[in-house]
Design a protein around this motif. Structure first.
Motif, PDB file in Angstrom:
ATOM      1  N   LEU A 104       0.830  -1.206   0.000  1.00 29.56           N
ATOM      2  CA  LEU A 104       0.000   0.000   0.000  1.00 29.56           C
ATOM      3  C   LEU A 104       0.857   1.246   0.000  1.00 29.56           C
ATOM      4  O   LEU A 104       1.874   1.303   0.678  1.00 29.56           O
ATOM      5  N   GLN A 105       0.417   2.231  -0.744  1.00 30.25           N
ATOM      6  CA  GLN A 105       1.005   3.560  -0.685  1.00 30.25           C
ATOM      7  C   GLN A 105      -0.142   4.537  -0.542  1.00 30.25           C
ATOM      8  O   GLN A 105      -1.223   4.331  -1.086  1.00 30.25           O
ATOM      9  N   GLU A 106       0.088   5.604   0.190  1.00 32.12           N
ATOM     10  CA  GLU A 106      -0.943   6.617   0.365  1.00 32.12           C
ATOM     11  C   GLU A 106      -0.744   7.747  -0.620  1.00 32.12           C
ATOM     12  O   GLU A 106       0.376   8.119  -0.949  1.00 32.12           O
ATOM     13  N   VAL A 107      -1.856   8.282  -1.104  1.00 27.28           N
ATOM     14  CA  VAL A 107      -1.859   9.473  -1.945  1.00 27.28           C
ATOM     15  C   VAL A 107      -2.544  10.553  -1.123  1.00 27.28           C
ATOM     16  O   VAL A 107      -3.734  10.450  -0.830  1.00 27.28           O
ATOM     17  N   GLU A 108      -1.797  11.541  -0.719  1.00 23.10           N
ATOM     18  CA  GLU A 108      -2.340  12.567   0.177  1.00 23.10           C
ATOM     19  C   GLU A 108      -3.225  13.585  -0.540  1.00 23.10           C
ATOM     20  O   GLU A 108      -4.080  14.189   0.077  1.00 23.10           O
ATOM     21  N   ASP A 109      -3.017  13.780  -1.830  1.00 22.85           N
ATOM     22  CA  ASP A 109      -3.814  14.763  -2.562  1.00 22.85           C
ATOM     23  C   ASP A 109      -5.269  14.324  -2.620  1.00 22.85           C
ATOM     24  O   ASP A 109      -5.574  13.165  -2.878  1.00 22.85           O
ATOM     25  N   ASP A 110      -6.188  15.261  -2.378  1.00 24.07           N
ATOM     26  CA  ASP A 110      -7.604  14.966  -2.541  1.00 24.07           C
ATOM     27  C   ASP A 110      -7.941  15.243  -3.996  1.00 24.07           C
ATOM     28  O   ASP A 110      -8.108  16.386  -4.413  1.00 24.07           O
ATOM     29  N   LEU A 111      -8.039  14.189  -4.766  1.00 28.70           N
ATOM     30  CA  LEU A 111      -8.183  14.293  -6.211  1.00 28.70           C
ATOM     31  C   LEU A 111      -9.620  14.495  -6.678  1.00 28.70           C
ATOM     32  O   LEU A 111      -9.850  14.687  -7.869  1.00 28.70           O
ATOM     33  N   LEU A 112     -10.559  14.423  -5.760  1.00 26.80           N
ATOM     34  CA  LEU A 112     -11.957  14.399  -6.173  1.00 26.80           C
ATOM     35  C   LEU A 112     -12.771  15.627  -5.744  1.00 26.80           C
ATOM     36  O   LEU A 112     -13.997  15.587  -5.772  1.00 26.80           O
ATOM     37  N   ILE A 113     -12.135  16.702  -5.386  1.00 30.29           N
ATOM     38  CA  ILE A 113     -12.864  17.882  -4.911  1.00 30.29           C
ATOM     39  C   ILE A 113     -13.843  18.387  -5.963  1.00 30.29           C
ATOM     40  O   ILE A 113     -15.026  18.605  -5.674  1.00 30.29           O
ATOM     41  N   GLU A 114     -13.367  18.560  -7.192  1.00 30.26           N
ATOM     42  CA  GLU A 114     -14.251  19.072  -8.250  1.00 30.26           C
ATOM     43  C   GLU A 114     -15.375  18.082  -8.571  1.00 30.26           C
ATOM     44  O   GLU A 114     -16.519  18.482  -8.803  1.00 30.26           O
ATOM     45  N   VAL A 115     -15.051  16.794  -8.581  1.00 32.64           N
ATOM     46  CA  VAL A 115     -16.065  15.775  -8.856  1.00 32.64           C
ATOM     47  C   VAL A 115     -17.129  15.790  -7.761  1.00 32.64           C
ATOM     48  O   VAL A 115     -18.328  15.733  -8.044  1.00 32.64           O
ATOM     49  N   GLU A 116     -16.702  15.885  -6.510  1.00 35.59           N
ATOM     50  CA  GLU A 116     -17.649  15.945  -5.388  1.00 35.59           C
ATOM     51  C   GLU A 116     -18.577  17.140  -5.523  1.00 35.59           C
ATOM     52  O   GLU A 116     -19.785  17.021  -5.328  1.00 35.59           O
ATOM     53  N   GLU A 117     -17.994  18.301  -5.817  1.00 40.86           N
ATOM     54  CA  GLU A 117     -18.817  19.513  -5.953  1.00 40.86           C
ATOM     55  C   GLU A 117     -19.868  19.347  -7.047  1.00 40.86           C
ATOM     56  O   GLU A 117     -21.027  19.725  -6.870  1.00 40.86           O
ATOM     57  N   LYS A 118     -19.467  18.766  -8.162  1.00 44.86           N
ATOM     58  CA  LYS A 118     -20.396  18.558  -9.273  1.00 44.86           C
ATOM     59  C   LYS A 118     -21.514  17.589  -8.872  1.00 44.86           C
ATOM     60  O   LYS A 118     -22.692  17.832  -9.152  1.00 44.86           O
ATOM     61  N   ILE A 119     -21.165  16.502  -8.216  1.00 44.42           N
ATOM     62  CA  ILE A 119     -22.159  15.517  -7.785  1.00 44.42           C
ATOM     63  C   ILE A 119     -23.114  16.127  -6.762  1.00 44.42           C
ATOM     64  O   ILE A 119     -24.335  15.937  -6.842  1.00 44.42           O
ATOM     65  N   GLN A 120     -22.564  16.855  -5.804  1.00 42.03           N
ATOM     66  CA  GLN A 120     -23.412  17.471  -4.782  1.00 42.03           C
ATOM     67  C   GLN A 120     -24.432  18.417  -5.411  1.00 42.03           C
ATOM     68  O   GLN A 120     -25.612  18.404  -5.046  1.00 42.03           O
ATOM     69  N   LYS A 121     -23.964  19.188  -6.365  1.00 42.65           N
ATOM     70  CA  LYS A 121     -24.843  20.171  -7.003  1.00 42.65           C
ATOM     71  C   LYS A 121     -25.892  19.489  -7.892  1.00 42.65           C
ATOM     72  O   LYS A 121     -27.081  19.781  -7.806  1.00 42.65           O
TER      73      LYS A 121
END
Length: 144
Positions: A104-121
């Protein structure tokens, strides 16, 4: 997650703070840079107290997961791995999972901010969290 917050969460939910639960928490805290299996947690707990059985570790992890103390990560059919929740993170980090060695390796960047905003809206849905896993082959297992 610090132990005081974990104790508060357990107390508020009506659970006792037992020595076994404290030991499981301590092991997770000591290995906060790893994603441990229940068996690995049991091994480390047993080094501190050999009277704690694997069933106690499993029950404790189920409780911790239900209370939001740990994040359970299902990698594949080999079982779950656990890590303490970082209450300072708005979202969980993402993971890279090697299909050859299960590393396992961790990816610290939150890659889905724009996708989340679009889905929420578009769906009028308030997202509280998400989980993203990438499966592939790590540099140690690649033949290139």
């Amino acid at each position: 997650m610090d132990y005081q917050l974990a104790k508060k969460l357990m107390k508020e939910a009506g659970y006792k703070i037992t020595g076994q639960r404290k030991l499981v928490f301590e092991v997770l805290e000591e290995h906060d840079d790893e994603h441990l299996t229940p068996e690995e947690i049991h091994k480390y707990v047993s080094e501190k107290n050999d009277n704690i059985g694997i069933a106690t570790v499993y029950r404790t992890l189920l409780l911790f997961d239900r209370l939001g103390i740990v994040q359970k990560l299902n990698i594949d059919d080999s079982g779950a791995r656990y890590e303490l929740v970082n209450e300072l993170e708005e979202h969980h980090h993402h993971h890279l999972i090697c299909i050859k060695c299960s590393g396992l390796q961790e990816v610290e960047d939150d890659l889905l901010i724009e996708v989340e905003e679009k889905i929420q809206k578009s769906h009028d849905f308030k997202i509280k969290n998400h989980e993203l896993k990438f499966f592939g082959v790590c540099k140690n297992c690649r033949d290139d």
